[in-house]
Design an enzyme around this catalytic site. Structure first.
Site, short mmCIF file in Angstrom:
data_model
loop_
_atom_site.label_atom_id
_atom_site.label_comp_id
_atom_site.label_asym_id
_atom_site.label_seq_id
_atom_site.Cartn_x
_atom_site.Cartn_y
_atom_site.Cartn_z
N ASP A 33 0.04 5.19 2.12
CA ASP A 33 -0.56 5.67 2.94
C ASP A 33 -1.49 6.54 2.75
OD1 ASP A 33 1.52 4.46 5.00
OD2 ASP A 33 2.56 5.56 4.87
N HIS A 35 0.90 -1.12 0.16
CA HIS A 35 -0.22 0.08 -0.02
C HIS A 35 0.61 1.29 0.31
CE1 HIS A 35 1.22 -0.54 4.24
NE2 HIS A 35 0.95 0.96 4.54
N HIS A 69 4.12 -0.20 -0.42
CA HIS A 69 5.62 0.07 1.06
C HIS A 69 4.50 -1.24 2.20
CE1 HIS A 69 3.38 2.95 3.14
NE2 HIS A 69 3.59 1.97 4.21
N ARG A 111 5.49 6.73 14.08
CA ARG A 111 5.67 7.59 12.70
C ARG A 111 4.88 8.86 12.52
NH1 ARG A 111 1.62 3.87 8.55
NH2 ARG A 111 0.05 5.87 9.45
C1 SIN Z 1 3.16 0.90 7.55
O1 SIN Z 1 2.23 1.05 7.03
O2 SIN Z 1 3.37 2.60 7.56
C2 SIN Z 1 4.20 0.41 8.31
C3 SIN Z 1 4.75 0.12 7.87
C4 SIN Z 1 5.52 -0.60 8.38
O3 SIN Z 1 5.42 -0.83 10.60
O4 SIN Z 1 6.81 -1.75 9.30
#
Ligand code: SIN
Length: 282
Positions: free
Chosen positions: A102, A100, A258, A273
């Protein structure tokens, strides 16, 4: 403060480690410009051995734009500008387990995300990234012509709201919204997006949010959508990042997808994050 920065590509297609910079510092404009250029060149950049307190994390993010407040994750953080992504031993589901970009159901999805490893398992819990310029460039001329002008619908219904949460929240420590006040957010974006800074075209569809093409049923959309999504995840377009405590990944959410790998087994994994606001895809 001036740092002497070294950019080391990780693969032939995506990702670079940046060395020689402490991103918790008050960095000069030249250093921030060099980081931004590396991000544009490599789609995702990584830093090692950082010590990024929450306020410094947000200060670094703000050098790239205003902070984007996540609309639906109910994380442990009380600061809306920070999402804490926690995986506890025994969790069967994790945040970001499908390919995906974000929150692409937003009219203006974030330009990027800066993820910091707070508590990292000794193995497992890596993150994959895939270059969506390459995904577009490796399509046939006929497919490129067909996709020109097409728009796809991006919705948050697969990942949040009461129906999705009933499946997801039971297995996951970081929960998604499950309240009855939740309403679907759905936005049409171009299937082929032009990056606002590099001017390059890229494929802009993903598993977590893209539910169909505009003016087509979901059943009609599914075969082509499935093809495009798988096409954009090929190993030659990806890199895999192995986390250590203090590692940071900063991805260009406009240019790559990602996926977080759910293989940390008996271990806890805690990430913090901060996201940077973006613009409407064109
Ligand atoms: C995400 O999708 O932002 C999480 C990525 C992660 O935890 O490695």
């Amino acid at each position: 403060m001036r740092n002497s920065l070294e950019v080391r590509p990780l693969t032939g297609s995506i990702g670079a480690e940046i060395h020689g910079v402490d991103i918790a510092d008050d960095l000069d404009d030249g250093t921030i410009g060099a980081i931004r250029q590396a991000l544009l060149d490599h789609c995702v950049v990584f830093f090692r051995d950082q010590n990024l307190e929450p306020e410094r994390h947000k200060a670094f993010a703000r050098r790239f734009g205003p902070i984007f407040v996540h609309p639906f994750l109910r994380s442990k953080s009380t600061d809306p500008e920070i999402v804490e992504i926690t995986r506890e031993p025994g969790d069967t589901r994790i945040v970001g387990e499908d390919w995906h970009a974000d929150t692409t159901m937003m009219p203006e999805p974030p330009m990027g995300a800066i993820l910091y490893g707070v508590e990292v398992p000794p193995y497992g819990g890596d993150t994959l990234f895939a270059n969506q310029y390459l995904a577009y460039e490796t399509l046939s001329d006929g497919m490129k012509r067909m996709l020109e002008g097409m728009r796809a619908l991006h919705s948050d219904r697969l990942v949040t709201g009461p129906a999705a949460a009933a499946k997801i929240n039971a297995g996951r420590s970081t929960k998604t919204r499950d309240d009855s006040e939740w309403r679907e957010t759905i936005t049409a974006h171009p299937v082929v997006r032009t990056h606002p800074e590099t001017g390059r075209k890229l494929l802009f569809v993903n598993r977590s949010y893209t539910v169909g093409f505009e003016d087509m049923t979901e059943a009609e959309s599914r075969p082509l959508l499935d093809f495009l999504m798988e096409h954009g995840n090929q190993p030659e377009m990806t890199c895999r990042f192995r986390w250590r405590q203090g590692s940071v990944a900063f991805w260009d959410n406009r240019a790559c997808k990602h996926l977080a790998i759910n293989d940390a087994g008996q271990y806890r994994r805690v990430m913090r994050r901060v996201q940077v606001a973006g613009d409407a895809p064109r």
